[in-house]
Design an enzyme around this catalytic site. Sequence first.
Site, short mmCIF file in Angstrom:
data_model
loop_
_atom_site.label_atom_id
_atom_site.label_comp_id
_atom_site.label_asym_id
_atom_site.label_seq_id
_atom_site.Cartn_x
_atom_site.Cartn_y
_atom_site.Cartn_z
N HIS A 141 25.79 -29.47 -11.60
CA HIS A 141 24.19 -29.43 -11.04
C HIS A 141 23.13 -30.05 -11.82
O HIS A 141 23.38 -30.07 -13.02
CB HIS A 141 23.88 -27.96 -10.75
CG HIS A 141 23.79 -26.96 -12.00
ND1 HIS A 141 24.91 -26.13 -12.08
CD2 HIS A 141 23.51 -27.13 -13.27
CE1 HIS A 141 24.80 -25.47 -13.29
NE2 HIS A 141 23.82 -25.91 -14.04
N ASN A 142 22.44 -30.53 -11.26
CA ASN A 142 21.03 -31.04 -11.92
C ASN A 142 21.22 -32.51 -12.68
O ASN A 142 20.33 -32.80 -13.43
CB ASN A 142 20.23 -29.97 -12.57
CG ASN A 142 19.91 -29.06 -11.81
OD1 ASN A 142 20.06 -27.90 -11.65
ND2 ASN A 142 18.71 -29.43 -10.86
#
Length: 330
Positions: free
Chosen positions: A244-245
């Site tokens: 994620h991210n």
Amino acid sequence: MKSFTVQEISELLGGELVGNTTHKIEGAEQIEKATENQITFIGGVKYVRLWKNSNASVAIVNDNLKIEPRENTALIKVKNADISLAKLLEAFDPGKPVFDVDIHPTAVIDSTATIGVGSKIGAGCYIGKNVVLGEGVVLYPNVTVLDDSTVGNQTVMWPGTVVRERSEIGARCTFHINVSIGADGFGYRPSDDGRGLVKIPQIGNVVIGNDVEIGANSCVDRGKFSSTVVGDGCKIDNLVQIAHNCVMGRSCIMAGHSGLAGSVTLGDGVIIGGSASIKDHTTIGDGAIVGAGSGVMGNIAPGKTVLGYPAQDSRDMLKQWVVMKKLSRN
């Protein structure tokens, strides 16, 4: 079966033909395995010696190599044998599976979805609410694209691919078998009472640029509260994890079994070797190279090559390996 004369192949590649052969060429193969009806390629000095005993009738060779044809064989000299072989393989490609109908009757498509002109949707696909497919999109059987996602023109998704809600996919992308786009990021914290784990909601999305290719069984997780981004032209191998991210720049390469932990940033043209792992919140600069099996624990400057676990400058690591090898002999 497709077949070509050596003259036809030479013209296709724009190479210099040296020698000749009467054999029709029906395919390509490694130099050690090739038969008389196959073409091979020689892109480096270490393969020149293998030509003497090869059964191949034709070889594509880098024009800076010293090599001569044998009786009833030919060489096609080019600037870059690897690139020329790629062009030739396109000519030999037998083609992709054929759709009898553009949209299979077993596909489930929400009434709010928009399907672009020329798109094809295979058996068992599911297209959710407000999904937008561009023109010429191809979804092979059992692909799922969930609500509010967009898919750019001429993108191809192979069977088993799942695109979660709100994902943004660019044009001319290729997702191979069982690719996962937009699954929840791996976010947990110990509970206040210390007796369990609290899941951190992952409410962001995934944004993938144009001309991205993602290999089989690879995963790109959604952001926690913003976007996980894969830049234009990135090429991702099989069994790769992008957490994620993460933000990947343009034209990055990630080899099989490599992985990015959360919030990693890659500059443009970064190369990550197979089975390498990158610590969370790490930045790797433009053009940097991470060797296979390395473990990156901190930021890497642009253009730098690192090796080892923990990863460090490749020259320093190679010196250490030499010293360790000498010590082991004593």
